[in-house]
Design a protein around this motif. Structure first.
Motif, PDB file in Angstrom:
ATOM      1  N   THR A 217      -5.738  -1.869  -1.365  1.00  0.00           N
ATOM      2  CA  THR A 217      -4.366  -1.453  -1.036  1.00  0.00           C
ATOM      3  C   THR A 217      -3.520  -1.179  -2.272  1.00  0.00           C
ATOM      4  OG1 THR A 217      -3.618  -3.756  -0.911  1.00  0.00           O
ATOM      5  CG2 THR A 217      -4.433  -2.750   1.118  1.00  0.00           C
ATOM      6  N   ASP A 222      -1.434   5.526   0.084  1.00  0.00           N
ATOM      7  CA  ASP A 222      -1.314   5.409   1.537  1.00  0.00           C
ATOM      8  C   ASP A 222      -2.585   4.745   2.063  1.00  0.00           C
ATOM      9  OD1 ASP A 222      -1.334   5.841   4.331  1.00  0.00           O
ATOM     10  OD2 ASP A 222      -0.112   7.651   4.151  1.00  0.00           O
ATOM     11  N   THR A 223      -2.488   3.482   2.405  1.00  0.00           N
ATOM     12  CA  THR A 223      -3.672   2.722   2.826  1.00  0.00           C
ATOM     13  C   THR A 223      -4.276   3.294   4.097  1.00  0.00           C
ATOM     14  OG1 THR A 223      -2.805   0.705   1.808  1.00  0.00           O
ATOM     15  CG2 THR A 223      -4.518   0.437   3.476  1.00  0.00           C
ATOM     16  N   VAL A 224      -3.439   3.662   5.043  1.00  0.00           N
ATOM     17  CA  VAL A 224      -3.948   4.211   6.310  1.00  0.00           C
ATOM     18  C   VAL A 224      -4.675   5.522   6.071  1.00  0.00           C
ATOM     19  CG1 VAL A 224      -3.302   5.149   8.561  1.00  0.00           C
ATOM     20  CG2 VAL A 224      -2.225   3.044   7.724  1.00  0.00           C
ATOM     21  N   GLU A 242      -8.130  -6.786  12.654  1.00  0.00           N
ATOM     22  CA  GLU A 242      -7.028  -7.222  11.795  1.00  0.00           C
ATOM     23  C   GLU A 242      -7.201  -8.702  11.528  1.00  0.00           C
ATOM     24  OE1 GLU A 242      -3.587  -8.721  10.096  1.00  0.00           O
ATOM     25  OE2 GLU A 242      -4.397  -9.444  11.998  1.00  0.00           O
ATOM     26  N   THR A 248       2.796  -5.765   9.076  1.00  0.00           N
ATOM     27  CA  THR A 248       2.341  -4.522   8.448  1.00  0.00           C
ATOM     28  C   THR A 248       0.874  -4.237   8.767  1.00  0.00           C
ATOM     29  OG1 THR A 248       3.930  -4.690   6.626  1.00  0.00           O
ATOM     30  CG2 THR A 248       1.966  -3.348   6.249  1.00  0.00           C
ATOM     31  N   THR A 249       0.019  -5.246   8.634  1.00  0.00           N
ATOM     32  CA  THR A 249      -1.404  -5.013   8.880  1.00  0.00           C
ATOM     33  C   THR A 249      -1.699  -4.812  10.364  1.00  0.00           C
ATOM     34  OG1 THR A 249      -1.723  -7.423   8.756  1.00  0.00           O
ATOM     35  CG2 THR A 249      -2.228  -6.150   6.781  1.00  0.00           C
ATOM     36  N   TRP A 252      -0.910  -1.167  10.684  1.00  0.00           N
ATOM     37  CA  TRP A 252      -1.994  -0.393  10.063  1.00  0.00           C
ATOM     38  C   TRP A 252      -3.184  -0.280  11.007  1.00  0.00           C
ATOM     39  CZ3 TRP A 252      -2.589  -2.840   4.483  1.00  0.00           C
ATOM     40  CH2 TRP A 252      -1.558  -2.362   3.665  1.00  0.00           C
ATOM     41  N   ASP A 255      -2.872   2.356  13.488  1.00  0.00           N
ATOM     42  CA  ASP A 255      -2.883   3.687  12.881  1.00  0.00           C
ATOM     43  C   ASP A 255      -4.252   4.072  12.329  1.00  0.00           C
ATOM     44  OD1 ASP A 255      -0.215   4.085  13.457  1.00  0.00           O
ATOM     45  OD2 ASP A 255       0.480   3.345  11.507  1.00  0.00           O
ATOM     46  N   MET A 256      -5.144   3.099  12.157  1.00  0.00           N
ATOM     47  CA  MET A 256      -6.467   3.378  11.590  1.00  0.00           C
ATOM     48  C   MET A 256      -7.529   3.657  12.644  1.00  0.00           C
ATOM     49  SD  MET A 256      -6.661   0.468   8.605  1.00  0.00           S
ATOM     50  CE  MET A 256      -5.669   0.544   7.111  1.00  0.00           C
TER      51      MET A 256
END
Length: 355
Positions: A217, A222-224, A242, A248-249, A252, A255-256
């Motif tokens: 990260t 942009d991690t995603v 997760e 936040t995670t 994510w 979104d992943m």
């Protein structure tokens, strides 16, 4: 086996003390186990930091729940175990009669019986756990390896709940002990694992535990986007785990995942935590959101087989060893450590450690 023993007792927030208390005796249906090894756990650290656990314990109480050792005393009416047997005793057992147990959800048992007290010289195993969730350790399997059964059983259940299949792509967010176990079990099951980690040392560790790709990260903008770019046509992963427990995670993870995929929110944030999710994407993407908690007798046995067969990286998961006298200091240190070296699980040996 008479007189007193040394045990770690949790009195409240960051208040863990070694005390001399009466050695337990086995009542009918129970075992008393001389602890061979106990393991540190993220849940124990969370309880130490908060001073309680709503389901598992309320202080003052004996502490620790990942344990293996030798039967020191078998109570009247105990079938299948005798003095001298090497055993791993899980930290809970369901009733098998309530609403949830009858529907195959033993992890949600309305009368789930928990047991604590692993950081001690001896631990009493309640009759229900003896009956349903205590297993004989084969010769040659170290106590500290067998004690991995409990956390691994939780991971096995979480993986089963995702419905992922060999050949699927799975993202695991987090490289703590649970995240690493997810990576390894998924890789053993034939999945392509993408690890999302934070620290430099976690990159190599994630690869050791089965990650085919690692997104750090702190090294991407942009991690995603960086994670999705590693999936076929950038569509996202078939399943996302997760294992960090932050808003936040959690966001994510959603979104992943690809359309039609599954997200398992395995990390449990504090009560009252709220997250923001794109409801349009959830609905029109036909995305399944799940949250897995705890284990069942079935997943305990699956995890135990992974360990005793030698398939699971037990040795690599134990990164430090201490004596029982160092437990309070160990937890105080765990609160403030910031990484920089590969730290996964610490094994606690009541009889001391040979350096």
């Amino acid at each position: 086996m008479v007189g007193d023993m040394i045990a770690a007792v949790l009195y409240g927030k960051e208040d863990l003390r070694l005390e001399r208390i009466a050695t337990p005796r086995a009542r009918r249906g129970e075992l008393v186990v001389r602890v061979g090894a106990a393991l540190t756990c993220g849940t124990d650290l969370k309880v130490y930091r908060r001073g309680y656990h709503a389901m598992m314990l309320k202080p003052p109480i004996l502490f620790g729940h990942e344990v293996a050792g030798v039967v020191a005393e078998a109570g009247e009416g105990v079938p299948g175990f005798r003095e001298g047997d090497r055993v791993v005793a899980l930290n809970s057992a369901p009733c098998d009669h309530c609403f949830f147990c009858c529907r195959g959800q033993q992890n949600l048992c309305e009368d789930l019986l928990f047991n604590n007290g692993a950081y001690a010289e001896y631990i009493r195993i309640p009759g229900r756990i003896v009956e349903k969730n205590t297993l004989l350790i084969p010769a040659g399997v170290p106590f500290e390896h067998a004690a991995l059964t409990e956390p691994l059983a939780c991971v096995v259940r979480g993986l089963e709940e995702t419905g992922a299949s060999p050949g699927d792509t799975m993202v695991v967010i987090g490289a703590g002990p649970i995240g690493l176990m997810f990576m390894h079990v998924a890789e053993l099951a034939g999945m392509e694992v993408i690890a999302v980690v934070k620290r430099d040392d976690q990159v190599a560790t994630a690869k050791l535990f089965g990650a085919a790709h690692v997104v750090q990260t702190t090294a991407v903008e942009d991690t995603v986007a960086a994670t999705r770019a590693l999936t076929a046509k950038g569509r996202g992963a078939d399943a996302v785990i997760e294992a960090v427990a932050t808003p936040t995670t959690w966001e994510w993870a959603v979104d992943m995942v690809r359309k039609g995929g599954v997200v398992n929110f395995f990390g449990g944030p504090p009560r009252g935590t709220r997250v923001q999710l794109d409801t349009n994407r959830l609905h029109y993407g036909d995305i399944t959101l799940k949250a897995s908690f705890h284990h069942t007798p079935s997943t305990c046995r699956t995890a135990f087989e992974l360990i005793t067969s030698g398939r699971f990286h037990c040795k690599e998961a134990i990164t430090d060893r201490v004596g029982l006298d160092q437990v309070p200091e160990l937890f105080a240190r765990m609160l403030t450590r910031t990484g920089g070296s590969r730290e996964i699980k610490t094994a606690v040996f009541p009889e001391g450690v040979s350096r």
